[in-house]
Motif scaffolding. Structure first.
Motif, mmCIF file in Angstrom:
data_model
loop_
_atom_site.group_PDB
_atom_site.id
_atom_site.type_symbol
_atom_site.label_atom_id
_atom_site.label_comp_id
_atom_site.label_asym_id
_atom_site.label_seq_id
_atom_site.Cartn_x
_atom_site.Cartn_y
_atom_site.Cartn_z
ATOM 1 N N LEU A 163 0.834 -1.212 0.000
ATOM 2 C CA LEU A 163 0.000 0.000 0.000
ATOM 3 C C LEU A 163 0.866 1.259 0.000
ATOM 4 N N SER A 164 0.245 2.355 -0.391
ATOM 5 C CA SER A 164 0.974 3.627 -0.377
ATOM 6 C C SER A 164 1.090 4.106 1.077
ATOM 7 N N ASP B 179 -2.207 5.344 2.356
ATOM 8 C CA ASP B 179 -3.169 4.299 2.726
ATOM 9 C C ASP B 179 -2.816 3.689 4.083
ATOM 10 N N ASP C 67 -9.331 -3.120 0.429
ATOM 11 C CA ASP C 67 -8.641 -3.238 -0.861
ATOM 12 C C ASP C 67 -9.653 -3.546 -1.972
ATOM 13 N N GLY D 147 -11.843 -0.657 -2.813
ATOM 14 C CA GLY D 147 -11.019 0.288 -3.568
ATOM 15 C C GLY D 147 -10.884 -0.122 -5.028
ATOM 16 N N ASN E 17 -8.530 4.779 -3.625
ATOM 17 C CA ASN E 17 -7.544 4.141 -2.747
ATOM 18 C C ASN E 17 -8.153 3.867 -1.365
#
Lengths: 302, 365
Positions: A153-154, A157, A182, A185, A191
């Motif tokens: 994930l970023s 996130d 997830d 998303g 996201n």
């Protein structure tokens, strides 16, 4: 190679019986460089000891990689490595110039740790996680698969997910939440941080009143509804129709799994012959109602 | 769809087909491998062995049965299809492909003992002279993706156009139709395309031909007189009903209904164990976001009301264009066939295995 290890048991042990195992050092131009026994050293410091028992090697007699191998083997055999420690080992070995394949075959496999190239790559990625996330992985003994998903994930996130970590979910609850967010998303092309910004979820997370377990339960319930809206509507419709049928509480109409077929099971709890007659009579009149017919027309939109 | 390497057993080097296939490869691209497990082990050195496997061939004889009934789960109504598998595996990387979780091999396995395949078909025909079969090579592979290099499809067409008891299907997501230019159309051979909405094909069917390319190839074949099939499989929940209806309109504007041998409808389904792999290998896929639940066979599938609605609207649109085109369902219950298709399931299954000229009910045009 220690991460989130409690120091207190070791301090107590050394206080009672003294330092049994020496720490391991390499003697370099800059002085003694500790490569195994960081926790022991920390415990000794805490106890106010001025000296420690140590085994030392001249740097020319023990290469950095040999030293690391010793530390790795010692830690694996003495206490095992948690996920973050395994990730730290991978990072250290990569820094020494070893290939991922070599790490898998020469370090992880002999130590009976999962040893594929994929595992090494997943572990490498865990080093990018923030401290809170790493701590959570270790405390809850999260699986590598779930940890990898978190690492993918970023940072935004992951930061959004911190609000969930504060609710102290179990490993399986966290996996379920991660999976659902997830998937929502992916479905809605947003996201995870945006998923968690939905009005309902945000309200639950920001509500200061309920205790964490209750809040978590409400959050998971709302997330499930958002993840499977059609299924939630089918369930709600089923409950509504059952109420309209006005059948006695002793009789339950149970739909097929996930409404895969317009078929129902009747679950009946009987206490007496008279009660049976009453229930069957009510069932007969329910079977003539429009709601009964509707039960067999599976549709989430009416 | 470039093949990077060929794994082959030492014995296979003597095979004529193998020699043809490896002729265009450099020695460094040939890897001796006595069995597919060794090839798997070799491919595991890559972070994504599946992706590498799709660019690798494994040549060997097939010791098993070449001709088998399509393994439609017992819980669902079978359309009566039979699978032929001279090739197992596919260079196209569809996110939803069950081969990722179903096969135990990374490389595309090309079987060299094709004589045994033909013998199996002859044996079946001899043992069951009155039975008509619809069969094809597109279930565990794409029938045309590696053609003309493999040269297998041409041999199969040659064989099946002479055979009275079989209707043979080449199913593809490519536009590799040049191989057919050397043949006259036959009503025993159907070339079919897996179809999806353009947006879904772009996201979920990496390296397959674009939908307009598939349609253009279908049109070219139709103009030459070939019979065609279209498989709306897997139908996905996210492109929306309107996109699928537009695609149906486009098909009927592109090819004459009289040359459509069949259309199948099948909503997405896959084993639950595939989901983590799908997510990992295809991070951009929207499929994991679908409302998928275990069906009677344990595979994940959309909720029944969603599937039923989608089937009904597509079926109605097909019927608006061509009321007598044969439409069937893939891996759905007999009850669903009965509710939706408007003809006894047994009759549909029977007519599917017949050439168009022998059909009584489903003869479009």
């Amino acid at each position: 190679m220690s991460y989130a290890r409690p120091l207190e048991p070791l301090v107590n042990s050394i206080r009672q019986i003294g330092q049994v195992s020496p720490v391991l050092c390499r003697k370099t131009r800059q002085g003694f460089k500790l490569f195994s026994g960081f926790l022991r050293l920390e415990a000794m410091r805490k106890l106010g000891k001025k000296s420690v028992l140590a085994l030392t090697w001249k740097s020319q007699d023990l290469s950095e990689e040999q030293a690391f191998r010793m530390a790795f083997s010692e830690n694996v055999s003495a206490r095992g490595l948690n996920l973050v420690e395994q990730a730290m080992a991978v990072a250290a070995l990569l820094k020494l110039g070893l290939s991922k394949k070599h790490i898998a075959n020469s370090y992880f496999q002999p130590a009976e740790l999962p040893a594929s190239l994929g595992v090494v790559e997943s572990l490498e990625a865990l080093n990018l996680l923030e401290h809170d996330s790493k701590k959570f992985l270790v405390e809850k003994a999260i699986s590598l698969r779930c940890a990898s998903e978190l690492a993918r994930l970023s940072p935004a996130d992951r930061s959004a997910l911190k609000a969930i970590l504060h609710l102290h979910p179990t490993a399986s609850q966290f996996r379920e939440i991660l999976e659902m967010t997830d998937e929502i998303g992916r479905r809605d092309r947003i996201n995870i941080a945006e998923v968690l910004q939905s009005r309902e979820l945000k309200t639950i997370l920001k509500d200061p009143k309920p205790p964490a377990p209750q809040k978590l339960e409400r959050f998971v319930k709302a997330l499930k509804k958002s993840r499977h809206p059609h299924y939630a509507r089918l369930q709600a419709r089923h409950n509504r129709l059952c109420r309209q049928l006005a059948i006695p509480a002793e009789l339950k109409i149970i739909p097929a799994d996930f409404f895969e077929e317009p078929k129902y099971q009747l679950n009946l709890a009987l206490n007496s012959q008279t009660q049976a007659r009453e229930i069957f009579q009510k069932l007969l009149s329910a079977a003539l109602s429009p709601a009964w017919k509707k039960l067999f027309e599976l549709d989430d939109e009416d | 769809m470039k093949i990077k390497r060929v794994f082959l057993a030492r014995k296979a080097r003597k095979n004529k087909l193998a020699q043809q296939l490896i002729a265009s490869f450099k020695p460094g691209q040939l890897i001796e491998s006595e069995n597919v497990l060794l090839a798997n082990a070799w491919l595991r050195q890559f972070p994504d062995p599946w992706a590498e496997g799709k660019q690798s061939l494994f040549l060997a004889d097939f010791p098993g049965r070449f001709l088998e009934p399509c393994p439609c789960a017992r819980e669902y109504y079978s359309c009566g299809y039979w699978n032929l598998h001279p090739v197992v595996g596919c260079p196209i990387d569809c996110s939803y492909c069950i081969l990722q979780g179903y096969l135990t091999a990374y490389p595309i396995q090309v079987y060299l003992n094709l004589d045994d395949l033909f013998k199996a078909a002859v044996k079946f025909r001899t043992a069951h002279p009155g039975t008509r079969l619809r069969l094809g090579t597109g279930q565990l592979a794409d029938s045309l993706a590696l053609e003309p290099e493999l040269g297998i499809a041409a041999q199969l067409i040659n064989f099946f156009q002479q055979e009275k008891n079989f209707v043979f299907e080449l199913k593809t997501k490519t536009d590799h139709i040049n191989i057919l230019s050397g043949f006259a159309p036959s009503e025993k051979i159907v070339v079919s395309w897996s179809m999806n909405c353009g947006s879904a094909a772009l996201t979920e069917e990496k390296s397959a031909a674009k939908i307009y390319e598939r349609l253009s190839a279908a049109q070219k074949l139709a103009r030459r007189g070939w019979l065609l099939g279209f498989h709306f499989d897997p139908l996905l929940d996210w492109p929306g009903q309107a996109s699928y209806l537009a695609l149906i309109d486009e098909i009927f504007e592109t090819v004459p209904a009289s040359q459509i041998a069949w259309i199948s409808l099948g909503a997405l389904r896959f084993p639950a164990r595939l989901k983590p792999l799908l997510k990992e290998r295809h991070p951009e896929s929207r499929i994991p976001g679908g409302e998928l639940f275990p069906g009677r066979d344990g595979k994940l599938r959309y909720l029944r009301p969603l599937r039923e609605k989608l089937y009904r609207s597509l079926l109605n649109r097909v019927r608006e264009h061509a009321p007598r085109v044969l439409v069937y369902l893939c891996m759905e219950s007999e009850q669903m066939w009965q509710n939706l298709l408007g003809a006894p399931p047994g009759l549909i299954r029977k007519e599917l295995a017949l050439p168009l000229s022998e059909r009584k009910h489903f003869r479009p045009g």
